[in-house]
Design an enzyme around this catalytic site. Structure first.
Site, mmCIF file in Angstrom:
data_model
loop_
_atom_site.group_PDB
_atom_site.id
_atom_site.type_symbol
_atom_site.label_atom_id
_atom_site.label_comp_id
_atom_site.label_asym_id
_atom_site.label_seq_id
_atom_site.Cartn_x
_atom_site.Cartn_y
_atom_site.Cartn_z
ATOM 1 N N ALA A 203 -28.332 -25.017 8.988
ATOM 2 C CA ALA A 203 -28.706 -23.818 7.647
ATOM 3 C C ALA A 203 -26.899 -23.200 7.156
ATOM 4 O O ALA A 203 -27.060 -23.901 5.955
ATOM 5 C CB ALA A 203 -29.343 -23.082 8.009
ATOM 6 N N CYS A 329 -2.038 -28.686 18.651
ATOM 7 C CA CYS A 329 -1.670 -27.307 18.383
ATOM 8 C C CYS A 329 -2.748 -26.611 17.802
ATOM 9 O O CYS A 329 -2.494 -25.311 18.264
ATOM 10 C CB CYS A 329 0.107 -27.172 17.542
ATOM 11 S SG CYS A 329 1.257 -27.914 18.462
#
Lengths: 405, 134
Positions: A203, A329
């Site tokens: 949802a 990163c």
């Protein structure tokens, strides 16, 4: 225009106020347990759940009885793979999936492999991230019980030829599970036309609440059976026990109803904003590369690699725009995106990728701002990049002996 | 991930960003890292009478890598070669409040300093000898 701007709609979406409005009564006055058969509170809750189930089923052209509520797409993926394997393991234990699936499918498959319960084939994808249906056909053996291929990828938005895969699965008598989390509500999904036997979705990706999802489980041609992975009161046709979160389900139903009613106008509107974002950025910035399929792609998806700049620094430079990067990163593993790697995108360009996810509530004004900001930040970071400087000097970066660390 | 104010400051206002000509008198250049690892630093020093009179950097990498190299150039200016050799990655970690996952950025900056110093010394040495600089 309010800052920061949310352009990360693949991760989650804001809830539509109309969804919240539908949910609110079910937290307070209509708080019944949908499994309580003996009083009005229970009946009221049950009716609301069944109404929602109908809206959800309608969006994917299923029967309401084929919708099994779960906590979200991750649980649906787990239930599909583990439940099918446990039910049909007499028949075989081979599963076919693709290398760019969401971690909820990949890690479930790997966990089944590690426990010695299944053998898994991970199909490659083409340079656009698309699974080749012929590869699926060729991978099927007499031990194959399940094919699990996603509808649309969460990073690059590429839409797989699901209907063709469904046809192959049917012809070979193998069940077909599809993780459609990114596709449902954004593009037309029809489990009949696509030959899907099990399908995961949730949802919160479609402007509904977090904490609820569904697994579509086909009831006929064939009737799919599962071993439940949660024991208890036997809710959801015995496939998933646990008291139903009625307010969340009501919200899920409303979200599906809205998507069904508005998709035809919403998808082109979002695609137009996305196309403008793509064209203006890529025209202004040399050596920017589109990741994903040029046309067979979710309307709100745009994934671009900007050569010579690193993704996390790009995000840092655009901190008033919420985005995502395939850079190592930004991940916990320090490895760049496995999805981009699977397309054959070089590691350095995978480090340089940014994912834009547009949604229902984005505006043209926000897109204007994003275009300006991206061009400004990429330009600034390129001026700071030794790689850009070398490339401008005509040095072939691939010929350089790097002191790797 | 939250960045420290100092990292953000160096990222938004990088100090000494740019390049010297590699063959310029007294310039030492250090280039470390690799594009496929997601970070490459180029650090340059300009030396006069054994003292670093100027320093410049260019960095491809995350915000912490950019900040580490920017800080390194600030620290290098005015130092002698011997003093510059004493700069440790842990000093950079401390100054910028780098979290554990970003320590490699400071290591890279220390490597870049060492590489720039070595390059300068090699060039200075070769000038008195017969060979030419690279």
């Amino acid at each position: 225009m309010k800052l920061p701007i949310f352009l990360d709609n693949h991760s989650t979406t804001p809830m539509d106020p109309r969804v919240l409005e539908a949910m609110l009564p079910y937290f307070t006055e209509k708080f019944g347990n949908a499994a309580s058969r003996n009083h009005a509170f229970g009946w009221e809750a049950e009716e609301a759940v069944e109404q929602a189930r109908k809206h959800i089923a309608k969006l994917i052209n299923a029967d309401a009885k084929e919708i099994v509520f779960t906590s979200g797409a991750t649980e649906s993926d787990n239930l599909a793979l583990k439940g099918v394997l446990e039910m049909y393991r007499e028949k075989g234990t081979h599963i076919i999936t693709s290398s760019t699936e969401h971690r909820a499918v990949l890690d479930t498959a790997k966990s089944l492999e590690a426990k010695g319960l299944a053998t898994v084939t991970y199909l490659p994808v083409d340079k656009y991230g698309m699974v080749n249906p012929d590869d699926v056909r060729n991978a099927i053996t007499d031990k194959t019980i399940l094919i699990s291929v996603m509808l649309a990828n969460n990073e690059i938005g590429t839409i797989n030829p699901v209907a063709e895969i469904g046809k192959i699965a049917k012809a070979k008598g193998v069940l077909f599970h599809c993780d459609a989390t990114q596709g449902v509500g954004k593009i037309p999904v029809d489990v009949q036309a696509m030959g899907i036997d099990l399908m995961s979705f949730s949802a919160h990706k479609i402007y509904g609440p977090k904490g609820v999802g569904a697994l579509y489980v086909r009831k006929k041609n064939p009737r799919v059976r599962l071993v439940p992975q949660m024991d208890g009161g036997g809710h959801e046709r015995g496939m998933r026990s646990g008291t139903l979160p009625v307010p969340l389900i009501v919200g899920f139903g409303k979200a599906c109803e809205l998507c069904g009613a508005e998709m035809a106008t919403e998808a082109p509107r979002i695609a137009a904003m996305r196309d403008r974002l793509q064209t203006e950025i890529m025209n202004a910035l040399e050596e920017s590369y589109l990741n994903g399929h040029p046309t067979e792609r979710l309307p709100g998806n745009l994934n671009i690699s900007f050569a010579y700049v690193e993704g996390e620094s790009l995000l840092m430079g655009m901190k008033d725009i919420a985005l995502s990067s395939g850079s190592a990163c930004t991940s916990a593993t320090l490895e760049p995106s496995y999805v981009l790697r699977a397309l054959g995108v070089g590691t350095e360009l995978a480090h340089s990728s940014i994912r834009f996810g547009l949604g229902r509530f984005n505006t043209d004004e926000e897109i204007d701002y994003a275009i300006k900001k991206v061009i400004e930040v990429v330009t600034r970071l390129r001026e700071m990049s030794p790689l850009y400087e070398m490339a401008k000097e005509g040095i072939d970066l691939k010929s350089v002996q790097w002191a790797a660390h | 991930m939250a960045y420290s104010d100092k990292v953000v400051d160096h990222f938004n206002n990088p100090r000494n960003m740019g390049s010297f000509g590699k063959d310029e008198e007294g310039v030492g250049t250090g280039m470390v890292g690799a594009p496929e690892c997601g970070d490459v630093m180029k650090l340059q020093i300009k030396v006069q009478n054994d003292r670093i009179v100027d320093a410049k950097f260019k960095t491809f990498g995350c915000g912490s890598a950019i900040a580490s190299s920017s800080l390194a150039t600030e620290w290098l200016k005015g130092k002698t070669i011997e003093e510059a050799e004493q700069i440790k990655n842990t000093d950079i970690v401390q100054e910028l409040n780098l979290p554990p996952v970003k320590i490699h950025c400071s290591v890279l900056a220390e490597d870049a300093i060492k590489a720039a110093l070595a390059d300068y010394q090699k060039k200075a040495g070769s000038k008195t000898g017969t060979g030419s600089a690279q």
